[in-house]
Scaffold this motif. Structure first.
Motif, PDB file in Angstrom:
ATOM      1  N   MET A   1      -5.546   1.074   4.901  1.00 63.78           N
ATOM      2  CA  MET A   1      -4.480   0.551   3.922  1.00 63.78           C
ATOM      3  C   MET A   1      -3.205   0.778   4.602  1.00 63.78           C
ATOM      4  SD  MET A   1      -5.531   0.154   0.837  1.00 63.78           S
ATOM      5  CE  MET A   1      -4.341  -1.100  -0.516  1.00 63.78           C
ATOM      6  N   THR A   2      -3.084   1.754   5.459  1.00 66.77           N
ATOM      7  CA  THR A   2      -2.138   1.994   5.937  1.00 66.77           C
ATOM      8  C   THR A   2      -1.474   0.798   6.746  1.00 66.77           C
ATOM      9  OG1 THR A   2      -3.693   2.905   7.804  1.00 66.77           O
ATOM     10  CG2 THR A   2      -1.210   4.178   6.490  1.00 66.77           C
ATOM     11  N   ASP A   3      -2.837  -0.595   7.173  1.00 67.09           N
ATOM     12  CA  ASP A   3      -2.033  -1.682   7.880  1.00 67.09           C
ATOM     13  C   ASP A   3      -1.510  -2.875   6.964  1.00 67.09           C
ATOM     14  OD1 ASP A   3      -3.283  -0.478   9.728  1.00 67.09           O
ATOM     15  OD2 ASP A   3      -5.358  -2.110   9.675  1.00 67.09           O
ATOM     16  N   ILE A   4      -2.606  -2.780   5.543  1.00 67.68           N
ATOM     17  CA  ILE A   4      -2.131  -3.311   4.535  1.00 67.68           C
ATOM     18  C   ILE A   4      -0.471  -3.275   3.999  1.00 67.68           C
ATOM     19  CG2 ILE A   4      -2.482  -4.385   1.951  1.00 67.68           C
ATOM     20  CD1 ILE A   4      -5.244  -4.764   2.736  1.00 67.68           C
ATOM     21  N   VAL A   5      -0.467  -2.359   3.973  1.00 70.44           N
ATOM     22  CA  VAL A   5       1.296  -1.857   3.193  1.00 70.44           C
ATOM     23  C   VAL A   5       2.299  -2.129   4.187  1.00 70.44           C
ATOM     24  CG1 VAL A   5       2.319   0.733   2.332  1.00 70.44           C
ATOM     25  CG2 VAL A   5       0.367   0.591   2.010  1.00 70.44           C
ATOM     26  N   LYS A   6       2.323  -1.597   6.208  1.00 70.49           N
ATOM     27  CA  LYS A   6       3.177  -2.284   6.750  1.00 70.49           C
ATOM     28  C   LYS A   6       3.364  -3.573   6.131  1.00 70.49           C
ATOM     29  CE  LYS A   6       3.045   1.882   9.891  1.00 70.49           C
ATOM     30  NZ  LYS A   6       1.682   1.846  11.223  1.00 70.49           N
ATOM     31  N   ARG A   7       2.006  -4.635   7.120  1.00 67.89           N
ATOM     32  CA  ARG A   7       1.847  -5.926   6.963  1.00 67.89           C
ATOM     33  C   ARG A   7       2.439  -6.541   5.473  1.00 67.89           C
ATOM     34  NH1 ARG A   7      -2.814  -9.686   7.949  1.00 67.89           N
ATOM     35  NH2 ARG A   7      -1.789 -11.565   7.769  1.00 67.89           N
ATOM     36  N   TYR A   8       2.619  -5.846   5.004  1.00 73.07           N
ATOM     37  CA  TYR A   8       2.932  -6.107   3.273  1.00 73.07           C
ATOM     38  C   TYR A   8       4.043  -6.055   3.131  1.00 73.07           C
ATOM     39  CZ  TYR A   8      -1.184  -9.221   3.841  1.00 73.07           C
ATOM     40  OH  TYR A   8      -2.093 -10.432   3.938  1.00 73.07           O
ATOM     41  N   ASN A   9       5.036  -4.298   3.683  1.00 72.92           N
ATOM     42  CA  ASN A   9       5.727  -3.779   3.051  1.00 72.92           C
ATOM     43  C   ASN A   9       5.866  -4.158   1.588  1.00 72.92           C
ATOM     44  OD1 ASN A   9       8.280  -2.818   3.724  1.00 72.92           O
ATOM     45  ND2 ASN A   9       8.790  -4.778   3.606  1.00 72.92           N
ATOM     46  N   ILE A  10       4.246  -3.010   1.955  1.00 72.87           N
ATOM     47  CA  ILE A  10       4.412  -2.494  -0.373  1.00 72.87           C
ATOM     48  C   ILE A  10       5.226  -1.682  -0.649  1.00 72.87           C
ATOM     49  CG2 ILE A  10       3.066  -1.873  -1.405  1.00 72.87           C
ATOM     50  CD1 ILE A  10       0.554  -2.670  -0.086  1.00 72.87           C
ATOM     51  N   PRO A  11       6.259  -1.855  -1.629  1.00 75.52           N
ATOM     52  CA  PRO A  11       7.500  -0.620  -1.642  1.00 75.52           C
ATOM     53  C   PRO A  11       6.692   1.281  -2.215  1.00 75.52           C
ATOM     54  CG  PRO A  11       7.022  -2.018  -3.800  1.00 75.52           C
ATOM     55  CD  PRO A  11       6.147  -2.015  -3.028  1.00 75.52           C
ATOM     56  N   GLU A  12       7.398   1.451  -1.433  1.00 75.80           N
ATOM     57  CA  GLU A  12       7.707   3.045  -1.258  1.00 75.80           C
ATOM     58  C   GLU A  12       6.748   3.467  -3.467  1.00 75.80           C
ATOM     59  OE1 GLU A  12      10.177   6.253   0.217  1.00 75.80           O
ATOM     60  OE2 GLU A  12       9.918   4.373   1.544  1.00 75.80           O
ATOM     61  N   GLN A  13       7.536   2.716  -3.717  1.00 78.19           N
ATOM     62  CA  GLN A  13       6.930   3.539  -5.616  1.00 78.19           C
ATOM     63  C   GLN A  13       5.365   3.337  -5.523  1.00 78.19           C
ATOM     64  OE1 GLN A  13       9.711   1.190  -5.049  1.00 78.19           O
ATOM     65  NE2 GLN A  13       9.899  -0.229  -6.774  1.00 78.19           N
ATOM     66  N   LEU A  14       5.267   2.256  -5.092  1.00 76.33           N
ATOM     67  CA  LEU A  14       3.770   1.669  -5.618  1.00 76.33           C
ATOM     68  C   LEU A  14       3.000   2.922  -4.365  1.00 76.33           C
ATOM     69  CD1 LEU A  14       3.253  -1.942  -5.880  1.00 76.33           C
ATOM     70  CD2 LEU A  14       4.034  -0.402  -7.302  1.00 76.33           C
ATOM     71  N   PHE A  15       3.329   4.395  -4.590  1.00 82.85           N
ATOM     72  CA  PHE A  15       3.507   5.227  -3.130  1.00 82.85           C
ATOM     73  C   PHE A  15       1.484   5.594  -3.611  1.00 82.85           C
ATOM     74  CE2 PHE A  15       0.874   8.288  -7.149  1.00 82.85           C
ATOM     75  CZ  PHE A  15       1.561   7.941  -7.836  1.00 82.85           C
ATOM     76  N   TRP A  16       0.687   5.146  -4.583  1.00 82.99           N
ATOM     77  CA  TRP A  16      -0.448   5.444  -4.499  1.00 82.99           C
ATOM     78  C   TRP A  16      -1.380   5.165  -3.991  1.00 82.99           C
ATOM     79  CZ3 TRP A  16      -3.312   1.497  -6.442  1.00 82.99           C
ATOM     80  CH2 TRP A  16      -2.415   0.849  -7.664  1.00 82.99           C
ATOM     81  N   LEU A  17      -0.836   3.555  -3.133  1.00 82.20           N
ATOM     82  CA  LEU A  17      -1.263   2.567  -2.473  1.00 82.20           C
ATOM     83  C   LEU A  17      -0.947   3.437  -0.785  1.00 82.20           C
ATOM     84  CD1 LEU A  17      -0.631  -1.040  -3.755  1.00 82.20           C
ATOM     85  CD2 LEU A  17      -2.843  -0.108  -2.758  1.00 82.20           C
TER      86      LEU A  17
END
Ligand code: HEM
Length: 397
Positions: free
Chosen positions: A1-17
């Motif tokens: 998941m961390t790969d996807i989070v970094k790659r697409y710059n998922i905002p912090e407020q979607l903390f649960w992702l």
């Protein structure tokens, strides 16, 4: 998941992702005054027991935080048994599987039309060009309101959902206080708009869902006007934002996992599995609210009566006790008992429509775009709302 989070710059407020959760399945959050439920079995229990976990959440919201002159009366998602069953039966009689299944050719034609228009412009931004307009046109046509008014619907939906405010029962600090009247303006405008159309249908029936709603009867009773309007609001909102998120998220998953894209391209019969796995990994409605009607034991803790409970469906859908390798997008999961459409008496009434739109649109996208890829030079953007997971901008190459 961390790969996807970094790659697409998922905002912090979607903390649960952001990565796996290792904390307790149920915990109290003193900052928001709510109980958070994260575990799959615990969440399953909550959604399956409406007598203990009521959908009427307004009953536990402090008076000071309640908007004036505003009621969620007749809002099907907020109603408990026995009233819920009656309303559900009534609206289900108008919103049948056949009504939905008959839409397939129209959904396909619209998808082609929208992609042709984007092709003529020479650029495809999936959300603006397809994922937003497709479901909104479908639901507007189904309801019988002009789909040409969709700029208005978007304005209302954005006013309600494009905010990054955290859900909380605590008094907000002065500088974070959202003006209640401003935030309710979209509801009021939408209500007036739909009330106008419903009144017209009573006078002059047409072959549309709004007419079916004003005419539907259970035990000789019809829906009162305000309930017709509130149900139409739910359809108009739920009928498009969620499916927009589903389409965008699914394309994102197939971008992140090119080998899965190759697989589904070669075997289109697996499209439904791709859709289900996208719903699990990027759950559009990430959290659902409930309120306790009595003291209850859940996940090893005791929740007192009259408490607000946030069920984090997005987290439960990645509970390793239920889903092995939960952070991996794997459409081969069998079974895939995700809770993205909820569970129990409030199970999503629009699930067949969302699945149909997802299946038809994805099949056409795979036919027309090879490969189906995000543009590495133009960033993906997510909606900022903490309880929703969806891209709001997805430029494709
Ligand atoms: C209920 C999710 C699409 C109409 C729900 C619930 C969820 C959900 C989680 C349960 C709420 C709760 O238990 O509190 C989704 C997702 C969708 C989607 C993820 C798309 C991917 C649609 C569509 C429609 C729709 C397309 C209608 C056109 C409804 C209605 C309910 C509902 C009317 C209330 C049912 C009840 O309370 O008995 N949806 N939905 N949804 N959904 Fe959907």
């Amino acid at each position: 998941m961390t790969d996807i989070v970094k790659r697409y710059n998922i905002p912090e407020q979607l903390f649960w992702l952001h990565g796996p959760r290792s904390g307790p399945p149920v915990e109290y959050d003193a900052a928001t005054g709510m109980w958070n439920v994260y575990g799959y079995p615990e969440l399953h229990e909550v959604l399956s027991d409406p007598a203990t976990f009521s959908s009427d959440t307004m009953r536990v919201v402090p008076e000071a935080l309640k908007p004036k002159d505003f009621s969620l009366k007749g809002f099907i998602t907020q109603i408990d048994p026995p009233e819920h069953g009656k309303l559900r039966k009534l609206v289900s009689s108008a919103f049948t599987r056949k009504v939905v299944a008959d839409l397939e050719p129209r959904i396909a034609a619209l998808t082609h039309e929208l992609l042709d228009a984007a092709q003529d412009r020479g650029r495809l931004e999936l959300v603006t060009d397809l994922a937003y307009p497709l479901p909104v046109i479908v639901i507007a046509e189904l309801l019988g309101v002009p789909s040409s008014d969709r700029a208005l619907f978007k304005q209302w939906a954005d006013g309600l959902f494009q905010r990054d405010t955290k859900v909380s029962l605590a008094e907000p600090a002065e500088d974070q206080r959202v003006n209640v009247e401003t935030s309710l303006k979209p509801w009021r405008e939408m209500s007036d708009y739909l009330a106008g159309h419903a009144a017209e249908r009573r006078k002059q029936p047409r072959a549309d869902l709004l007419t079916k709603l004003v005419e539907a009867e259970v035990d000789g009773e019809r829906l009162p006007d305000d309930q017709v309007v509130n149900f139409a609001i739910i359809l108009l909102l739920a009928g498009h934002i969620t499916t927009t998120m589903l389409l965008g998220n699914t394309v994102l998953c197939l971008d992140a996992y090119p080998e899965q894209q190759d697989k589904v391209r070669a075997d289109r019969s697996s499209i439904p599995d791709v859709i289900e796995e996208s719903l699990r990994l990027f759950t559009p409605f990430a959290a659902l609210g409930r309120s306790t009607t009595r003291e209850v034991e859940l996940g090893g803790v005791t929740i007192p009566a009259d408490q607000m409970v946030m069920t984090w469906v997005g987290v439960a859908n990645r509970d390793p006790r239920q889903f092995p390798d939960p952070d991996v997008f794997n459409p081969d999961r069998d079974p895939n008992p995700h809770l993205a459409f909820g569970r129990g008496i409030h199970f999503c009434l629009g699930a067949p429509l969302a699945r149909l739109e997802g299946r038809v649109a994805l099949n056409i996208l795979l036919d027309r775009l090879n490969p189906l890829r995000t543009d590495p030079d133009d960033p993906v953007e997510f909606m900022p709302t903490p309880t929703m997971t969806g891209v709001r901008r997805l430029p494709l190459i």
